[in-house]
Design a protein around this motif. Structure first.
Motif, PDB file in Angstrom:
ATOM      1  N   LYS A   1      -5.962   5.878 -14.003  1.00 46.16           N
ATOM      2  CA  LYS A   1      -5.088   4.824 -13.486  1.00 46.16           C
ATOM      3  C   LYS A   1      -4.393   5.259 -12.201  1.00 46.16           C
ATOM      4  CE  LYS A   1      -4.343   2.382 -17.835  1.00 46.16           C
ATOM      5  NZ  LYS A   1      -5.311   1.352 -17.568  1.00 46.16           N
ATOM      6  N   ASP A   2      -3.894   6.489 -12.161  1.00 43.97           N
ATOM      7  CA  ASP A   2      -3.204   6.951 -10.960  1.00 43.97           C
ATOM      8  C   ASP A   2      -4.151   7.012  -9.759  1.00 43.97           C
ATOM      9  OD1 ASP A   2      -0.716   7.902  -9.698  1.00 43.97           O
ATOM     10  OD2 ASP A   2      -1.848   9.760  -9.442  1.00 43.97           O
ATOM     11  N   ASP A   3      -5.380   7.467  -9.979  1.00 46.26           N
ATOM     12  CA  ASP A   3      -6.358   7.510  -8.888  1.00 46.26           C
ATOM     13  C   ASP A   3      -6.640   6.096  -8.375  1.00 46.26           C
ATOM     14  OD1 ASP A   3      -6.488  10.249  -9.219  1.00 46.26           O
ATOM     15  OD2 ASP A   3      -8.460  10.226 -10.202  1.00 46.26           O
TER      16      ASP A   3
ATOM     17  N   TYR B   1      -6.069   4.948  -4.523  1.00 44.87           N
ATOM     18  CA  TYR B   1      -7.167   4.408  -3.709  1.00 44.87           C
ATOM     19  C   TYR B   1      -6.871   2.980  -3.258  1.00 44.87           C
ATOM     20  CZ  TYR B   1      -9.788   8.401  -5.598  1.00 44.87           C
ATOM     21  OH  TYR B   1     -10.210   9.665  -5.960  1.00 44.87           O
ATOM     22  N   SER B   2      -6.348   2.177  -4.172  1.00 48.89           N
ATOM     23  CA  SER B   2      -6.044   0.790  -3.788  1.00 48.89           C
ATOM     24  C   SER B   2      -4.899   0.747  -2.780  1.00 48.89           C
ATOM     25  CB  SER B   2      -5.752  -0.070  -5.013  1.00 48.89           C
ATOM     26  OG  SER B   2      -4.608   0.387  -5.695  1.00 48.89           O
TER      27      SER B   2
ATOM     28  N   GLY C   1       0.816  -1.210   0.000  1.00 52.39           N
ATOM     29  CA  GLY C   1       0.000   0.000   0.000  1.00 52.39           C
ATOM     30  C   GLY C   1       0.848   1.257   0.000  1.00 52.39           C
ATOM     31  N   ILE C   2       1.881   1.265   0.822  1.00 57.94           N
ATOM     32  CA  ILE C   2       2.789   2.416   0.859  1.00 57.94           C
ATOM     33  C   ILE C   2       3.483   2.579  -0.488  1.00 57.94           C
ATOM     34  CG2 ILE C   2       4.932   3.299   1.891  1.00 57.94           C
ATOM     35  CD1 ILE C   2       3.904   2.004   4.563  1.00 57.94           C
TER      36      ILE C   2
ATOM     37  N   GLN D   1      -0.857  -2.294 -14.043  1.00 55.85           N
ATOM     38  CA  GLN D   1      -1.769  -3.383 -13.705  1.00 55.85           C
ATOM     39  C   GLN D   1      -3.236  -2.970 -13.716  1.00 55.85           C
ATOM     40  OE1 GLN D   1       0.088  -4.644  -9.966  1.00 55.85           O
ATOM     41  NE2 GLN D   1       0.742  -6.479 -11.038  1.00 55.85           N
ATOM     42  N   VAL D   2      -3.502  -1.699 -13.828  1.00 50.56           N
ATOM     43  CA  VAL D   2      -4.899  -1.248 -13.803  1.00 50.56           C
ATOM     44  C   VAL D   2      -5.541  -1.560 -15.156  1.00 50.56           C
ATOM     45  CG1 VAL D   2      -6.453   0.716 -13.524  1.00 50.56           C
ATOM     46  CG2 VAL D   2      -4.355   0.589 -12.151  1.00 50.56           C
ATOM     47  N   PRO D   3      -6.582  -2.391 -15.154  1.00 44.38           N
ATOM     48  CA  PRO D   3      -7.255  -2.717 -16.420  1.00 44.38           C
ATOM     49  C   PRO D   3      -7.896  -1.479 -17.055  1.00 44.38           C
ATOM     50  CG  PRO D   3      -7.928  -4.226 -14.669  1.00 44.38           C
ATOM     51  CD  PRO D   3      -7.164  -3.113 -14.020  1.00 44.38           C
TER      52      PRO D   3
END
Length: 131
Positions: free
Chosen positions: A45-47, A51-52, A22-23, A36-38
């Motif tokens: 993608k950055d948001d 958030y994740s 997370g960090i 990795q964001v589909p």
């Protein structure tokens, strides 16, 4: 070493790994995680990565610090999270995106098999005795 001690150690390592991940979402690996964001995710993608990252820090903290009575539930939530982010690993493979040293389809494909291990780890390390 007793089974309960092994589970505690495994749970703490998993939780610490989630906190670290997370960090890293928020800092030094932010760009890598964007790979990795589909494309179907409706957020930038950055948001999504940010958030994740917050979710992983919270989840890791819960895995480590939740009282024994609620650990089973937290483990199921963590397992569901690992299942929910699996499409990101598939996306990285099918879109041939390099990140985290996964610079070939063979490596990206191999990474897919680690996700079920995380699901199992979350469930096993947080389960009630005998499960």
């Amino acid at each position: 070493m007793k089974e309960e001690d092994i589970k505690t150690t495994a749970r703490i390592i998993l939780g610490a790994g989630l906190i670290f991940a997370g960090i890293s979402h928020l800092t030094f690996a932010r760009k890598e995680f964007q790979a990795q964001v589909p494309d179907f995710v409706p957020l930038k993608k950055d948001d999504t990565v940010v958030y994740s990252g917050f979710v992983e820090i919270a989840m890791g903290s819960a895995v480590v610090f939740t009282p024994k009575k609620q650990r089973d539930t937290v483990g199921k939530i963590a397992a569901a999270f690992f299942t929910a982010v699996f499409p990101g690993n598939l996306s990285q493979l099918v879109n041939h995106r390099d990140a985290f040293g996964l610079d070939s389809d063979k490596k990206r494909f191999g990474r897919l098999f680690f996700q079920p291990v995380l699901v199992w780890w979350a469930l096993k390390s947080t389960s009630k005795k005998g499960n």
